[in-house]
Design a protein around this motif. Structure first.
Motif, PDB file in Angstrom:
ATOM      1  N   PRO A   1       0.836  -1.194   0.000  1.00  0.00           N
ATOM      2  CA  PRO A   1       0.000   0.000   0.000  1.00  0.00           C
ATOM      3  C   PRO A   1       0.877   1.252   0.000  1.00  0.00           C
ATOM      4  O   PRO A   1       2.010   1.216   0.475  1.00  0.00           O
ATOM      5  CB  PRO A   1      -0.794  -0.120   1.295  1.00  0.00           C
ATOM      6  N   ARG A   2       0.353   2.337  -0.529  1.00  0.00           N
ATOM      7  CA  ARG A   2       1.118   3.596  -0.504  1.00  0.00           C
ATOM      8  C   ARG A   2       0.414   4.510   0.480  1.00  0.00           C
ATOM      9  O   ARG A   2      -0.334   5.390   0.082  1.00  0.00           O
ATOM     10  CB  ARG A   2       1.142   4.209  -1.901  1.00  0.00           C
TER      11      ARG A   2
ATOM     12  N   GLU B   1     -14.477   6.450 -15.132  1.00  0.00           N
ATOM     13  CA  GLU B   1     -14.511   5.584 -16.315  1.00  0.00           C
ATOM     14  C   GLU B   1     -13.390   5.873 -17.313  1.00  0.00           C
ATOM     15  O   GLU B   1     -13.222   5.125 -18.279  1.00  0.00           O
ATOM     16  CB  GLU B   1     -15.875   5.734 -17.016  1.00  0.00           C
ATOM     17  N   GLY B   2     -12.685   6.964 -17.097  1.00  0.00           N
ATOM     18  CA  GLY B   2     -11.548   7.255 -17.972  1.00  0.00           C
ATOM     19  C   GLY B   2     -11.939   7.813 -19.322  1.00  0.00           C
ATOM     20  O   GLY B   2     -11.123   7.824 -20.238  1.00  0.00           O
ATOM     21  N   LYS B   3     -13.178   8.248 -19.482  1.00  0.00           N
ATOM     22  CA  LYS B   3     -13.528   8.840 -20.781  1.00  0.00           C
ATOM     23  C   LYS B   3     -14.215  10.190 -20.577  1.00  0.00           C
ATOM     24  O   LYS B   3     -14.970  10.378 -19.619  1.00  0.00           O
ATOM     25  CB  LYS B   3     -14.422   7.890 -21.580  1.00  0.00           C
TER      26      LYS B   3
ATOM     27  N   PHE C   1       0.900   8.426   0.235  1.00  0.00           N
ATOM     28  CA  PHE C   1       0.275   8.945  -0.979  1.00  0.00           C
ATOM     29  C   PHE C   1      -1.251   8.885  -0.870  1.00  0.00           C
ATOM     30  O   PHE C   1      -1.956   9.837  -1.202  1.00  0.00           O
ATOM     31  CB  PHE C   1       0.772   8.135  -2.179  1.00  0.00           C
ATOM     32  N   GLU C   2      -1.753   7.755  -0.360  1.00  0.00           N
ATOM     33  CA  GLU C   2      -3.205   7.590  -0.190  1.00  0.00           C
ATOM     34  C   GLU C   2      -3.760   8.713   0.695  1.00  0.00           C
ATOM     35  O   GLU C   2      -4.802   9.291   0.416  1.00  0.00           O
ATOM     36  CB  GLU C   2      -3.526   6.250   0.495  1.00  0.00           C
TER      37      GLU C   2
ATOM     38  N   GLN D   1       4.402  10.627  -9.060  1.00  0.00           N
ATOM     39  CA  GLN D   1       4.155  10.025 -10.373  1.00  0.00           C
ATOM     40  C   GLN D   1       2.865   9.202 -10.398  1.00  0.00           C
ATOM     41  O   GLN D   1       2.895   7.996 -10.624  1.00  0.00           O
ATOM     42  CB  GLN D   1       5.337   9.133 -10.802  1.00  0.00           C
TER      43      GLN D   1
ATOM     44  N   LEU E   1      -3.738  12.008  -1.117  1.00  0.00           N
ATOM     45  CA  LEU E   1      -4.774  12.036  -2.157  1.00  0.00           C
ATOM     46  C   LEU E   1      -6.155  12.248  -1.509  1.00  0.00           C
ATOM     47  O   LEU E   1      -7.008  12.960  -2.040  1.00  0.00           O
ATOM     48  CB  LEU E   1      -4.733  10.708  -2.924  1.00  0.00           C
TER      49      LEU E   1
ATOM     50  N   MET F   1      -0.497   7.387 -11.491  1.00  0.00           N
ATOM     51  CA  MET F   1      -0.886   6.726 -12.740  1.00  0.00           C
ATOM     52  C   MET F   1      -2.361   6.347 -12.660  1.00  0.00           C
ATOM     53  O   MET F   1      -2.935   6.294 -11.575  1.00  0.00           O
ATOM     54  CB  MET F   1      -0.083   5.440 -12.929  1.00  0.00           C
ATOM     55  N   ALA F   2      -2.920   6.039 -13.816  1.00  0.00           N
ATOM     56  CA  ALA F   2      -4.260   5.458 -13.920  1.00  0.00           C
ATOM     57  C   ALA F   2      -5.288   6.221 -13.075  1.00  0.00           C
ATOM     58  O   ALA F   2      -5.373   7.444 -13.170  1.00  0.00           O
ATOM     59  CB  ALA F   2      -4.214   3.982 -13.565  1.00  0.00           C
ATOM     60  N   ALA F   3      -6.051   5.519 -12.222  1.00  0.00           N
ATOM     61  CA  ALA F   3      -7.139   6.162 -11.479  1.00  0.00           C
ATOM     62  C   ALA F   3      -6.620   7.296 -10.594  1.00  0.00           C
ATOM     63  O   ALA F   3      -7.288   8.319 -10.431  1.00  0.00           O
ATOM     64  CB  ALA F   3      -7.877   5.131 -10.635  1.00  0.00           C
ATOM     65  N   ASP F   4      -5.420   7.134 -10.037  1.00  0.00           N
ATOM     66  CA  ASP F   4      -4.848   8.200  -9.203  1.00  0.00           C
ATOM     67  C   ASP F   4      -4.630   9.463 -10.037  1.00  0.00           C
ATOM     68  O   ASP F   4      -4.945  10.571  -9.611  1.00  0.00           O
ATOM     69  CB  ASP F   4      -3.496   7.757  -8.614  1.00  0.00           C
ATOM     70  N   LEU F   5      -4.067   9.250 -11.224  1.00  0.00           N
ATOM     71  CA  LEU F   5      -3.794  10.387 -12.109  1.00  0.00           C
ATOM     72  C   LEU F   5      -5.104  11.056 -12.513  1.00  0.00           C
ATOM     73  O   LEU F   5      -5.229  12.289 -12.499  1.00  0.00           O
ATOM     74  CB  LEU F   5      -3.032   9.900 -13.344  1.00  0.00           C
ATOM     75  N   ARG F   6      -6.089  10.233 -12.854  1.00  0.00           N
ATOM     76  CA  ARG F   6      -7.371  10.804 -13.283  1.00  0.00           C
ATOM     77  C   ARG F   6      -8.038  11.573 -12.140  1.00  0.00           C
ATOM     78  O   ARG F   6      -8.686  12.595 -12.361  1.00  0.00           O
ATOM     79  CB  ARG F   6      -8.305   9.698 -13.814  1.00  0.00           C
TER      80      ARG F   6
END
Lengths: 221, 251
Positions: A2-3, A210-212, A6-7, A72, A10, A74-79
């Motif tokens: 786990p991070r 959903e990333g869109k 960072f968690e 850095q 966030l 990524m993915a859901a964190d970045l979104r």
């Protein structure tokens, strides 16, 4: 693995967005109350307090940049972080619209009311209801709710049209009402734009989950 | 771009232990594919199957096919030397021969004796230029390759691969022993090389995979979990395990 650090950061970032949202909601309430009661002092205070909303927006933006630079994501964190950056822009603009209503109150000064003050407060209530739930959808990742809220924007648009038509009639009947009626149309327009901003927030919730990117507030024009 | 290489239902065993299970993957010509995954996930084993480097390890067994230009490189009549010539490899630690810079690069062409009318000098210069090393070593071609810096040694190894005119270049964590500046140089070089070669890179550095590749495959416990366009994998992976790995939640 786990991070935890960072968690936590966030989560704090998202909590700050909620806090900023509550500041904006209060600003909307205060803007309508000061207009209703023609409390010029309260309107002036609201204009001054908008700086605080701007301030927290920059604070959140700074936190987001720190997270991107150091973690850095990524993915859901970045979104999530990108969604936050967009949402705070919309919230800040909503604060500006509330400030705009306060400025209109100052322009109205102590001129007598044109008519009972009903539809504009109703628009404000609808908008606040949409805003509160959009941030709830943001926290709970509820895309169904986010999509539902976007459909409610039509109600605010319809109220705006109704206010506009009524005030147009006033102006046609009595030219002395033109200045007051125009100010009120501006106030109504500010609220209509706020509700549009809420639909932007909802679009960002869908993007985050959903990333869109999806246009969900399609104008009827 | 067409498919340069592909594996179909590839499984690999070290003795009884299965290291790869049914991996089917396509590599597009003149593009960079990154393979990511936690240690022991099989990505390096997989990379080594692509030019039969695992053949040298005893008690190993392979099932399935690896196609290079639609020819199975594991077919009984396949020429292993020819395969390794077409599919070159760069390793984690720069491993120049204890020879001069010139002789490091000239070694392959000399061994294969196949210069097609081009002088060895030209092959060495062309390869060193293509590896973005020429300007730094042109005045010391006859000094030992071992005196170069780590980043220069790695580019020397890339030049050595280019000298045998491969079509595919495999890179097994080529930057893990390099500093950030040398790493960036290799990454920029990769963008140049992909105009001519198909590149497959194994990397532990996810930012590197995201920066350099067009396609990414995520391996976990010998299986290919997800494969797709790099920007999709890093912004919106479809598989929870991929998401967990690239966001640093496990692995």
């Amino acid at each position: 693995m786990p991070r935890e650090g960072f968690e936590r950061q966030l989560q704090q970032l998202q909590n700050k967005v909620l806090f900023m949202g509550s500041m904006v909601e209060k600003a909307i309430t205060r803007s309508i109350e000061s207009m209703k009661s023609r409390n010029l002092e309260a309107a002036r205070q609201l204009i001054a307090d908008d700086l605080e909303i701007n301030q927290i927006r920059y604070e959140i933006e700074d936190d987001a940049i720190q997270l991107i630079a150091t973690q850095q994501p990524m993915a859901a964190d970045l979104r999530t972080i990108i969604a936050v950056l967009n949402i705070i822009t919309d919230l800040e603009r909503m604060g500006d619209h509330a400030e705009g209503i306060a400025k209109i109150t100052l322009m109205l000064g102590d001129e007598p009311p044109l008519k009972p003050f009903i539809d504009i407060p109703r628009m404000a209530d609808r908008t606040k209801h949409m805003l509160r739930r959009s941030l709830s959808a943001f926290i709970t990742r509820d895309t169904t709710l986010a999509r539902q809220i976007c459909t409610e924007d039509d109600e605010v648009d319809n109220l705006h049209e109704q206010v506009y038509r009524e005030l147009l009639v006033f102006m046609l009947q009595d030219v002395k009402t033109i200045s007051r009626a125009t100010y009120l149309i501006w106030a109504s327009h500010n609220l209509e734009r706020m509700a549009d901003r809420v639909t932007n927030i909802c679009e960002r919730v869908v993007f985050m989950v959903e990333g869109k990117v999806e246009e969900m507030n399609v104008s009827k024009y | 771009m067409g498919i340069k290489m592909q594996t179909s239902s590839l499984s690999f065993y070290y003795g009884e232990k299965q290291a790869l299970a049914n991996v089917s993957l396509k590599f597009r010509e003149q593009e960079i594919t990154a393979l990511i995954g936690p240690s022991g996930c099989g990505k390096s084993t997989f990379l080594r199957t692509l030019n039969r480097m695992n053949d040298t390890i005893p008690h190993t067994r392979l099932e399935g096919e690896v196609l290079l230009d639609n020819q199975n490189i594991y077919a009984p009549d396949a020429d292993v030397v020819a395969v390794r010539k077409k599919v070159g490899m760069v390793f984690q630690q720069p491993n120049p021969f204890p020879k001069s810079v010139f002789n490091n690069v000239a070694f392959g062409p000399r061994m294969s004796g196949n210069n097609q009318g081009v002088s060895l000098d030209e092959v060495v210069e062309g390869s060193l230029r293509a590896a973005a090393l020429w300007d730094e070593v042109k005045d010391s071609l006859h000094k030992s390759g071992l005196v170069l810096s780590g980043g220069q040694q790695q580019r020397l190894c890339i030049a050595r691969v280019l000298a045998i005119e491969p079509e595919v270049i495999l890179m097994d964590e080529p930057c893990s022993a390099l500093d950030p500046i040398a790493t960036l140089k290799i990454e920029e070089l990769m963008q140049e090389l992909k105009k001519k070669y198909t590149i497959i890179i194994v990397t532990h550095n996810m930012q590197q995979a995201a920066r350099v590749s067009q396609w990414t495959g995520f391996f976990l416990m010998g299986e290919l979990v997800e494969y797709g366009i790099t920007r999709d994998i890093f912004t919106n992976p479809q598989n929870k395990k991929t998401e967990g790995y690239i966001t640093g939640r496990f692995g």
